[in-house]
Design an enzyme around this catalytic site. Structure first.
Site, PDB file in Angstrom:
ATOM      1  N   HIS A   1       1.109   5.122   0.851  1.00 39.82           N
ATOM      2  CA  HIS A   1       0.538   6.211   1.635  1.00 39.82           C
ATOM      3  C   HIS A   1       0.724   7.510   0.868  1.00 39.82           C
ATOM      4  CE1 HIS A   1       0.320   4.090   5.612  1.00 39.82           C
ATOM      5  NE2 HIS A   1       1.243   3.350   5.031  1.00 39.82           N
TER       6      HIS A   1
ATOM      7  N   HIS B   1       0.841  -1.189   0.000  1.00 37.30           N
ATOM      8  CA  HIS B   1       0.000   0.000   0.000  1.00 37.30           C
ATOM      9  C   HIS B   1       0.876   1.239   0.000  1.00 37.30           C
ATOM     10  CE1 HIS B   1       0.532  -1.313   4.179  1.00 37.30           C
ATOM     11  NE2 HIS B   1       0.391  -0.049   4.564  1.00 37.30           N
TER      12      HIS B   1
END
Length: 114
Positions: A102, A100
Site C-alpha cells: 500500500h 501487495h
C-alpha cells in the site's frame, strides 16, 4: 492462481485503474482508498506475502520498492511524504493473499498507525 483477485487484476480479467506497470510489477488505485492517494503495488507473479516474495524473488521485492518511489513522484507525494505498508496475515488485515504494498499519501498520517 485462478481464484486470486490480484492475479486476475494483473491478467486484465478484473478492471483496475492502472498507475504504473513494469514487466514484474503492476500498480493500481485501491478501490476503497484510505487516503487521497492510495495505490496498491503487486508483483505480477503470485506470492502470498512480503516474506515469501523477499525469499523467493528478492529482485522483484527491490523493484516493487523502486516502483513505489516512482509512483509517489508521479502522483506528487514524494516531497510531502507517504507511507508504505505491507499487511501480512489475517490479524494484520491482509484481505487478499497476494502480496501487495500500500502506498498512502496526500494527507498527514498519524502515528501509531492502526
Amino acid at each position: 492462481m485462478a481464484d486470486c483477485l490480484f492475479c486476475r487484476i494483473v491478467a486484465g480479467e478484473v478492471p483496475s485503474e492502472s498507475v504504473r506497470s513494469t514487466e514484474s510489477t503492476y500498480a493500481f488505485r485501491d478501490v476503497t482508498p484510505q487516503a487521497p492517494v492510495h495505490v496498491l503495488l503487486v508483483p505480477r507473479d503470485h506470492y502470498d506475502n512480503a516474506a515469501e516474495l523477499a525469499n523467493a524473488a528478492p529482485a522483484v521485492m527491490v523493484e516493487l520498492m523502486r516502483e513505489a518511489g516512482a509512483v509517489a513522484a508521479d502522483l506528487g507525494v514524494a516531497d510531502s511524504g507517504y507511507r508504505l505498508v505491507f499487511n501480512t496475515g489475517a490479524e494484520a488485515n491482509q484481505t487478499v493473499n497476494h502480496v501487495h504494498l500500500h502506498l498512502l499519501g496526500g494527507r498527514a498520517m498519524g502515528w501509531p498507525p492502526g
